[in-house]
Design an enzyme around this catalytic site. Structure first.
Site, PDB file in Angstrom:
ATOM      1  N   TYR A   7     -35.377  63.543 -58.182  1.00  0.00           N
ATOM      2  CA  TYR A   7     -35.851  62.216 -58.593  1.00  0.00           C
ATOM      3  C   TYR A   7     -34.664  61.355 -59.022  1.00  0.00           C
ATOM      4  CZ  TYR A   7     -38.482  58.766 -61.400  1.00  0.00           C
ATOM      5  OH  TYR A   7     -39.002  57.608 -61.936  1.00  0.00           O
ATOM      6  N   SER A  46     -34.577  53.727 -62.282  1.00  0.00           N
ATOM      7  CA  SER A  46     -34.921  54.613 -63.407  1.00  0.00           C
ATOM      8  C   SER A  46     -33.659  54.866 -64.229  1.00  0.00           C
ATOM      9  CB  SER A  46     -35.444  55.931 -62.832  1.00  0.00           C
ATOM     10  OG  SER A  46     -35.230  57.025 -63.690  1.00  0.00           O
TER      11      SER A  46
HETATM   12  N1  LIG Z   1     -43.434  55.896 -66.059  1.00  0.00           N
HETATM   13  C1  LIG Z   1     -42.140  55.892 -66.284  1.00  0.00           C
HETATM   14  O1  LIG Z   1     -41.677  56.244 -67.375  1.00  0.00           O
HETATM   15  C2  LIG Z   1     -41.200  55.419 -65.223  1.00  0.00           C
HETATM   16  C3  LIG Z   1     -39.850  55.307 -65.542  1.00  0.00           C
HETATM   17  C4  LIG Z   1     -38.959  54.874 -64.574  1.00  0.00           C
HETATM   18  C5  LIG Z   1     -39.418  54.559 -63.309  1.00  0.00           C
HETATM   19  N2  LIG Z   1     -40.735  54.694 -63.021  1.00  0.00           N
HETATM   20  C6  LIG Z   1     -41.135  54.353 -61.667  1.00  0.00           C
HETATM   21  O2  LIG Z   1     -42.127  53.345 -61.711  1.00  0.00           O
HETATM   22  C7  LIG Z   1     -42.881  53.394 -60.504  1.00  0.00           C
HETATM   23  C8  LIG Z   1     -44.356  53.374 -60.858  1.00  0.00           C
HETATM   24  O3  LIG Z   1     -44.678  54.577 -61.534  1.00  0.00           O
HETATM   25  P1  LIG Z   1     -45.800  54.685 -62.653  1.00  0.00           P
HETATM   26  O4  LIG Z   1     -45.160  55.158 -63.880  1.00  0.00           O
HETATM   27  O5  LIG Z   1     -46.639  53.471 -62.673  1.00  0.00           O
HETATM   28  O6  LIG Z   1     -46.607  55.949 -62.099  1.00  0.00           O
HETATM   29  P2  LIG Z   1     -48.045  56.037 -61.437  1.00  0.00           P
HETATM   30  O7  LIG Z   1     -48.187  57.456 -61.009  1.00  0.00           O
HETATM   31  O8  LIG Z   1     -49.066  55.477 -62.358  1.00  0.00           O
HETATM   32  O9  LIG Z   1     -47.923  55.101 -60.165  1.00  0.00           O
HETATM   33  C9  LIG Z   1     -47.318  55.498 -58.964  1.00  0.00           C
HETATM   34  C10 LIG Z   1     -48.107  54.924 -57.843  1.00  0.00           C
HETATM   35  O10 LIG Z   1     -47.501  55.249 -56.588  1.00  0.00           O
HETATM   36  C11 LIG Z   1     -48.534  55.593 -55.687  1.00  0.00           C
HETATM   37  N3  LIG Z   1     -48.032  56.433 -54.603  1.00  0.00           N
HETATM   38  C12 LIG Z   1     -47.540  57.697 -54.688  1.00  0.00           C
HETATM   39  N4  LIG Z   1     -47.216  58.142 -53.470  1.00  0.00           N
HETATM   40  C13 LIG Z   1     -47.487  57.132 -52.601  1.00  0.00           C
HETATM   41  C14 LIG Z   1     -47.359  56.987 -51.200  1.00  0.00           C
HETATM   42  N5  LIG Z   1     -46.870  57.970 -50.426  1.00  0.00           N
HETATM   43  N6  LIG Z   1     -47.731  55.809 -50.634  1.00  0.00           N
HETATM   44  C15 LIG Z   1     -48.234  54.808 -51.392  1.00  0.00           C
HETATM   45  N7  LIG Z   1     -48.379  54.891 -52.723  1.00  0.00           N
HETATM   46  C16 LIG Z   1     -48.011  56.043 -53.319  1.00  0.00           C
HETATM   47  C17 LIG Z   1     -49.541  56.352 -56.551  1.00  0.00           C
HETATM   48  O11 LIG Z   1     -50.798  56.440 -55.927  1.00  0.00           O
HETATM   49  C18 LIG Z   1     -49.549  55.474 -57.787  1.00  0.00           C
HETATM   50  O12 LIG Z   1     -50.436  54.394 -57.631  1.00  0.00           O
HETATM   51  C19 LIG Z   1     -42.437  54.672 -59.767  1.00  0.00           C
HETATM   52  O13 LIG Z   1     -41.482  54.309 -58.797  1.00  0.00           O
HETATM   53  C20 LIG Z   1     -41.773  55.476 -60.860  1.00  0.00           C
HETATM   54  O14 LIG Z   1     -40.813  56.369 -60.349  1.00  0.00           O
HETATM   55  C21 LIG Z   1     -41.643  55.112 -63.933  1.00  0.00           C
END
Ligand SMILES: NC(=O)c1ccc[n+]([C@@H]2O[C@H](COP(=O)([O-])OP(=O)(O)OC[C@H]3O[C@@H](n4cnc5c(N)ncnc54)[C@H](O)[C@@H]3O)[C@@H](O)[C@H]2O)c1
Length: 280
Positions: free
Chosen positions: A176, A163
């Protein structure tokens, strides 16, 4: 979905944790389109089904697998399910994660706090611990359980999701940010550890994408942008949030058995310029 370019992942078995999520779901569909067999891993099978169905309807191969990335037993069970079905695992994409709302500090600086509101001194550290567990431990543990199957497999790769908070802490979400800095560090550690065992390990550091996990922090209930969202767009030289599709090219490059075969240990920002822009 239409990947920007195809890489040859024909017959390779790919596990995507958080495969039911916004970014993970996009990654599942992209690698399926390149010929991979995809284990869409989420906490509940029903949450994985929309992604699995989309892949099957497009003529690809996918199965839903229920597992919690913080539970060793459920990951071992998931590994058994996948090996029973396909006999091998080539690639692991660690996409599960996100900020935990109850660990969020309500203000950027202590001096801004409103009378009686929560602040860093009042939040429950157990919630911060959950955030570290989900993101950091939830990347290390699947690496331990699935990584063992990757050793010396064809095109073995691990992709972690870092991130912008890893390059420098983001306001309001110190747990985070610390967890994601840990993921970048673990990516580099793993790259060395697995280097002569045929496994490459890289990370993608997304900028800001509108997905379920950050929606409440950035947007009001009526969909309008909060002040934090305006700050993000103003601090992103390209002037917008990313779309999950924007990450697909980086993913495919890192998984390409020909194009990136000497690339390991990098944390690749895909952020519209956010992390190198100092605002002046
Ligand atoms: N959206 C952003 O702007 C952004 C930016 C940087 C990094 N990220 C990272 O990208 C990754 C995906 O996030 P996203 O934006 O698609 O969000 P999202 O909430 O759509 O997806 C996250 C997924 O993780 C799953 N999850 C959560 N806890 C879990 C557990 N204990 N076991 C198994 N699965 C679990 C959720 O059910 C969900 O499917 C994450 O690591 C997030 O930190 C997102």
């Amino acid at each position: 979905m239409g990947v920007p370019f195809k890489v040859d992942l024909e017959g390779q078995v790919i596990v995507v944790t958080g495969g039911s999520g916004g970014i993970g779901g996009m990654f599942c569909k992209a690698v399926a389109e390149c010929g991979a067999k995809v284990a869409v891993l989420g906490r509940k099978v029903e949450n994985c089904m929309p992604v699995v169905d989309a892949i099957l309807n497009a003529g690809g191969e996918a199965i839903p697998v229920a597992a919690d990335v913080m539970s060793k037993d459920s990951l071992l069970e998931a590994r058994k399910t996948i090996l029973d079905k396909w006999g091998k695992i080539n690639i692991l994409i660690n996409c599960a994660g996100g900020a935990v709302r109850s660990a969020e500090i309500p203000q950027d600086q202590l001096a801004d706090q409103e009378e009686g509101s929560d602040n860093f001194f009042t939040i429950d550290m157990e919630n911060v611990k959950k955030e570290l567990d989900l993101n950091l431990y939830g990347t290390m543990m699947p690496t331990q359980i699935f990584g063992e199957c990757l050793v010396n497999q064809e095109n073995a790769n691990i992709i972690n999701i870092s991130s912008m908070g890893a390059f420098g802490p983001l306001t309001r979400i110190p747990g985070y940010s610390a967890a994601k800095a840990g993921i970048s560090n673990f990516t580099e550690w793993s790259a060395n550890y697995f280097a002569r065992s045929g496994v490459r390990v890289n990370a993608i550091a997304p900028g800001f994408f509108q997905t379920a996990q950050n929606h409440a922090l950035h947007f009001n209930e009526d969909g309008t942008m909060k002040p934090r969202a305006h700050k993000i767009v103003n601090s992103t030289p390209m002037g917008r949030y990313g779309e999950p599709e924007d990450l697909v090219g980086a993913l495919l490059f890192l998984l390409d058995p020909k194009g990136s075969k000497f690339v390991t240990g990098v944390v690749l920002p895909v952020d519209g310029g956010f992390h190198e822009y100092l605002g002046v």
